[in-house]
Design a protein around this motif. Structure first.
Motif, PDB file in Angstrom:
ATOM      1  N   ALA A  97       1.623 -41.873   8.301  1.00 12.14           N
ATOM      2  CA  ALA A  97       1.266 -41.060   6.937  1.00 12.14           C
ATOM      3  C   ALA A  97       1.672 -39.817   7.384  1.00 12.14           C
ATOM      4  CB  ALA A  97       0.185 -41.283   6.186  1.00 12.14           C
ATOM      5  N   GLN A  98       1.240 -39.312   8.379  1.00 10.21           N
ATOM      6  CA  GLN A  98       1.411 -37.923   8.714  1.00 10.21           C
ATOM      7  C   GLN A  98       2.929 -37.747   9.146  1.00 10.21           C
ATOM      8  OE1 GLN A  98      -0.661 -35.600   8.163  1.00 10.21           O
ATOM      9  NE2 GLN A  98      -2.659 -36.629   7.946  1.00 10.21           N
ATOM     10  N   ALA A  99       3.526 -38.691   9.768  1.00 16.17           N
ATOM     11  CA  ALA A  99       4.875 -38.592  10.117  1.00 16.17           C
ATOM     12  C   ALA A  99       5.732 -38.384   9.004  1.00 16.17           C
ATOM     13  CB  ALA A  99       5.387 -39.539  11.090  1.00 16.17           C
ATOM     14  N   LEU A 100       5.520 -39.240   7.977  1.00 13.43           N
ATOM     15  CA  LEU A 100       6.188 -38.966   6.662  1.00 13.43           C
ATOM     16  C   LEU A 100       5.981 -37.918   6.037  1.00 13.43           C
ATOM     17  CD1 LEU A 100       5.745 -42.886   5.185  1.00 13.43           C
ATOM     18  CD2 LEU A 100       7.645 -41.812   6.646  1.00 13.43           C
ATOM     19  N   ILE A 101       4.674 -37.359   5.963  1.00 10.07           N
ATOM     20  CA  ILE A 101       4.228 -36.120   5.384  1.00 10.07           C
ATOM     21  C   ILE A 101       5.389 -34.810   6.128  1.00 10.07           C
ATOM     22  CG2 ILE A 101       2.621 -34.413   5.117  1.00 10.07           C
ATOM     23  CD1 ILE A 101       0.719 -36.840   4.415  1.00 10.07           C
ATOM     24  N   SER A 102       5.291 -34.810   7.522  1.00 11.93           N
ATOM     25  CA  SER A 102       6.087 -33.936   8.041  1.00 11.93           C
ATOM     26  C   SER A 102       7.476 -34.069   7.454  1.00 11.93           C
ATOM     27  CB  SER A 102       5.796 -34.139   9.627  1.00 11.93           C
ATOM     28  OG  SER A 102       7.090 -33.446  10.333  1.00 11.93           O
ATOM     29  N   ILE A 103       8.082 -35.211   7.344  1.00 19.13           N
ATOM     30  CA  ILE A 103       9.602 -35.399   7.098  1.00 19.13           C
ATOM     31  C   ILE A 103       9.793 -34.696   5.687  1.00 19.13           C
ATOM     32  CG2 ILE A 103      11.252 -37.058   6.393  1.00 19.13           C
ATOM     33  CD1 ILE A 103      10.465 -38.669   9.094  1.00 19.13           C
ATOM     34  N   ILE A 104       8.611 -35.042   4.736  1.00 17.07           N
ATOM     35  CA  ILE A 104       8.866 -34.535   3.333  1.00 17.07           C
ATOM     36  C   ILE A 104       8.801 -32.972   3.432  1.00 17.07           C
ATOM     37  CG2 ILE A 104       7.605 -34.460   1.170  1.00 17.07           C
ATOM     38  CD1 ILE A 104       6.737 -37.568   1.995  1.00 17.07           C
ATOM     39  N   GLN A 105       7.929 -32.360   4.413  1.00 17.54           N
ATOM     40  CA  GLN A 105       7.991 -31.064   4.489  1.00 17.54           C
ATOM     41  C   GLN A 105       9.238 -30.574   4.924  1.00 17.54           C
ATOM     42  OE1 GLN A 105       4.268 -30.718   6.665  1.00 17.54           O
ATOM     43  NE2 GLN A 105       2.836 -30.515   4.907  1.00 17.54           N
TER      44      GLN A 105
END
Lengths: 190, 190
Positions: free
Chosen positions: A133-141
């Protein structure tokens, strides 16, 4: 979500106090009707939040994500775990450590499909330590997009991922919240 | 299938005379409505054939397979490309060479989810040299199951996979048959 809890009780296998195996209907064999019901429930919970795109991670996130996308009427992107020859352009990447597989890997999304106009719903099969989840949030940011929230099929509430996302202020909707896998039994939070 | 051909013409990218990139709606970003229409078309073509289970390969086969399973009312199994700690029991395995990625890999299905009573429809996103299809057929044979046929989203008819499956007597239904990618253009067989 009652039908999901029932399916977990009937067909889930507790491998250890940390690991719940759901390869009978989610991670290997997939129950399409259940995935459609899961998509309808995510669509209901995030109705009116202005979601323009769903982001998930290959492979087990794809089935619930694509059903949610069908019902919400928005495209789905699945982050890829390794580059292929047909996906070699500039990519948005983040590193994710898998506790299950005990190694780091890269996940990637093409910036051609995710941009500053997007308001994103993350869908994933499991939330445990929250590394995916944190990796996907980083990509979205990195894409300059905003996050509507996270829709999780099965949350292992006794691991750190949910608390961390709560502390960061993100909205998390988990359809089954497992509070314990002790003594070979699945106990739900609600 | 007209809507699929149109989507390929509008959003497909011809990378070479061998490689068609469809990451805008199938391989990375997914169009759920198109996947549902694809599932309906496979269900129509294989109606009445007694299919009990759909088999596909992670990751890009999952979206069309799960939509087909939803409409046909049968479970979907996706073969895994590498073992994980939660999938370590006895497995049915086959080796597949990827021309795109230029290496061999193993694909695996648990025999708990596929058996001698199953009549299987294989769904996959691409048929090119047919290595993935042959690996899935091998696994289905190892399980003692029978094959109803193969449903392919995009067939590259100028490569060897289709002819080999025809020669083996299998039923192949491809929704878009690409006869050439020469001169940067997609040409369809029909």
């Amino acid at each position: 979500m009652h039908a999901l809890q029932q399916k977990i009780r009937e067909e889930g296998i507790v491998l250890s106090e940390q690991v719940l195996k759901v390869d009978a209907f989610l991670n290997h064999q997939i129950d399409p009707q259940l995935m459609h019901a899961i998509g309808a429930e995510f669509a209901r919970r995030f109705e009116g939040t202005g979601v323009t795109k769903i982001v998930t991670l290959e492979a087990s996130g794809i089935a619930p994500a694509v059903m949610t996308g069908l019902i919400m009427g928005v495209p789905v992107i699945f982050a890829r775990k390794h580059a292929s020859l047909t996906l070699t352009e500039h990519l948005l990447v983040a590193e994710v450590y898998s506790f299950t597989k005990q190694h780091n890997s890269m996940v990637a999304i093409s910036p051609r499909h995710l941009g500053a106009d997007d308001h994103v719903l993350i869908i994933d099969d499991f939330l445990a330590n929250g590394r995916a989840a944190q990796a996907l949030i980083s990509i979205i940011q990195q894409a300059g997009a905003t996050l509507a929230g996270l829709g999780i099929v099965i949350e292992k509430s006794f691991q750190a991922g949910r608390a961390e996302l709560d502390a960061q202020g993100y909205r998390v909707e988990s359809l089954a919240r497992v509070s314990s896998l002790a003594s070979g039994r699945v106990t739900f939070l609600d």
